[in-house]
Design a protein around this motif. Structure first.
Motif, short mmCIF file in Angstrom:
data_model
loop_
_atom_site.label_atom_id
_atom_site.label_comp_id
_atom_site.label_asym_id
_atom_site.label_seq_id
_atom_site.Cartn_x
_atom_site.Cartn_y
_atom_site.Cartn_z
N UNK A 6 0.82 -1.20 0.00
CA UNK A 6 0.00 0.00 0.00
C UNK A 6 0.85 1.25 0.00
N UNK A 7 1.97 1.22 0.73
CA UNK A 7 2.86 2.39 0.79
C UNK A 7 3.48 2.69 -0.57
N UNK A 8 3.97 1.64 -1.25
CA UNK A 8 4.58 1.84 -2.57
C UNK A 8 3.55 2.36 -3.57
N UNK A 24 11.68 0.12 -13.98
CA UNK A 24 12.73 -0.90 -13.95
C UNK A 24 13.50 -0.86 -12.63
N UNK A 25 13.70 0.34 -12.09
CA UNK A 25 14.41 0.47 -10.81
C UNK A 25 13.57 -0.10 -9.66
N UNK A 26 12.27 0.19 -9.65
CA UNK A 26 11.39 -0.33 -8.60
C UNK A 26 11.44 -1.85 -8.55
N UNK A 27 11.41 -2.45 -9.75
CA UNK A 27 11.31 -3.90 -9.83
C UNK A 27 12.63 -4.61 -9.55
N UNK A 28 13.75 -3.98 -9.89
CA UNK A 28 15.01 -4.72 -9.89
C UNK A 28 16.01 -4.28 -8.83
N UNK A 29 15.72 -3.22 -8.09
CA UNK A 29 16.58 -2.79 -6.99
C UNK A 29 15.75 -2.90 -5.71
N UNK A 71 10.70 3.10 -2.70
CA UNK A 71 9.85 4.24 -2.33
C UNK A 71 10.21 5.48 -3.15
N UNK A 72 11.51 5.73 -3.32
CA UNK A 72 11.95 6.89 -4.08
C UNK A 72 11.50 6.80 -5.54
#
Length: 414
Positions: free
Chosen positions: A56-58, A98-103, A110-111
């Motif tokens: 929910x936060x993301x 891509x950053x959300x999914x892979x880092x 969150x960023x």
């Protein structure tokens, strides 16, 4: 009725502008990313050990990003051609997703969730002004309906195909890896949307004043916002806020609700979500002639009120058949009038305020939707998957009542 529908869309496509046609293509590919997130992101996060509250936060931060992005998009649109604003936003969506999914560090997720929202804001804010400014008056409701239909067709295709693809790959690579592969693959389709956007005729993407400084543009936007916060536009935005917070509490969690309430496979989740949008596609097609016959506001109010019983039914799961039917009618009725609502929003503002109105709608809707998402994730984690539905029903009822009162007072229900 069918002849009227065919005539409306035949006339429309005979006169469609190049820019609107290209934008429909952008909607088609960009929406598949939305479908991937709606179907698989929450399930993927659960599979790798995160809670409903973190999901929910993301999702809330992504929506906050859209709300924050509504202002700079409006400013940039005042100084730069909308073509390049949109292309920049699509690049931001591609990279941040891509950053959300892979880092997989919580702070980076969150960023980049916020950054993704900033990029997504360009697609959402610019849609209404681009379609409105590039379409003749008699075809505008049809144009908004066609954009809505394309968006939902993409969601149907994406939901069904990606859900089943994830289920198939799960048997080979495991559930979490399969989810991640499909999410990454869907994200890369944004690249096709970027290639389409490069073909826009920039000279027709509304006039801009390159001589404005950033502060002058900001002042113009804030003045435009201030003028909208009164009278009919204020009440319109109030019901946008209520519908936003209500939708936020349940819509982003539909796939998790289905999977963990009914204990079904990813493919079945995708199928139910796809079926729920099929009715929305047909609904979007019949809305223009329906609005002409019933009146635009009457159509919106009727659709929203009729969706409530099916929302109540979803909150009490009664097996896969009943819940699929309920999802079908709830999604169809609540969403099919969106083209009419978009058209009304553009109509009740002056010619030089439409970008501001579109930006303000995105700001209010996504700000309150993000609040709803956070509340919904908390309620599901703390109490049950059913709890947020009761609050959503209340928010929808109040929002519909406000809409009715505003247009009744002005004798504009037709």
């Amino acid at each position: 009725m069918m002849k009227m529908i065919l005539r409306d869309y035949t006339d429309y496509f005979k006169n469609i502008s190049k820019n609107v046609l290209l934008y429909l293509g952008i909607i088609l590919f960009a929406t598949i990313v939305t479908a991937a997130y709606n179907i698989l992101f929450g399930i993927y996060m659960k599979n790798v050990g995160y809670t409903e509250e973190f999901v929910g936060r993301i999702l809330s931060l992504k929506t906050i990003g859209v709300a924050i992005g509504a202002v700079p998009v409006a400013i940039i649109s005042e100084r730069i051609n909308k073509k390049w604003t949109l292309i920049a936003g699509l690049f931001v969506m591609l990279g941040s997703s891509l950053m959300i999914l892979n880092v997989n560090f919580s702070w980076t997720m969150e960023l980049f969730a916020i950054i993704f929202g900033l990029g997504n804001a360009t697609v959402m804010v610019l849609q209404a002004p681009i379609i409105y400014d590039n379409t003749e008056a008699e075809h505008r409701v049809t144009a908004f309906s066609m954009a809505f239909v394309f968006q939902n067709i993409a969601f149907v295709i994406g939901s069904f195909a990606l859900g089943h693809l994830s289920e198939f790959l799960s048997g080979i690579y495991g559930a979490a890896s399969a989810n991640l592969m499909v999410l990454n693959g869907a994200t890369l389709l944004v690249g096709i949307a970027i290639l389409i956007a490069l073909r826009f005729n920039g000279d027709q993407m509304t006039s801009v004043n390159h001589d404005n400084t950033v502060f002058e543009a900001l002042g113009k936007v804030l003045t435009g916002y201030r003028l909208l916060l009164k009278g009919d536009t204020f009440m319109y935005l109030l019901q946008v806020a209520l519908v936003g917070v209500g939708a936020g509490m349940i819509v982003p969690f539909f796939s998790m609700y289905l999977k963990y309430s009914l204990n079904i496979a990813d493919g079945s989740v995708g199928t139910i979500m796809a079926i729920s949008q099929v009715g929305t596609v047909f609904g979007g097609l019949i809305v223009p002639p329906l609005a002409k016959r019933m009146g635009r506001v009457n159509t919106v109010i009727a659709c929203q009120l009729l969706s409530i019983p099916f929302l109540i039914s979803i909150s009490f799961p009664q097996g896969i058949i009943i819940i699929t039917i309920s999802f079908f009618f709830r999604s169809s009725l609540m969403n099919m009038a969106s083209p009419v609502i978009n058209s009304l929003a553009m109509e009740i503002t002056s010619d030089d305020s439409r970008t501001f109105m579109s930006s303000m709608i995105m700001l209010i809707n996504n700000l309150f939707r993000s609040i709803g998402i956070y509340i919904g994730g908390y309620l599901m984690f703390k109490y049950s998957y059913n709890t947020p539905y009761y609050w959503t029903i209340l928010a929808y009822l109040i929002g519909t009542f406000i809409l009715y009162r505003v247009f009744k007072r002005k004798n504009r229900l037709a």
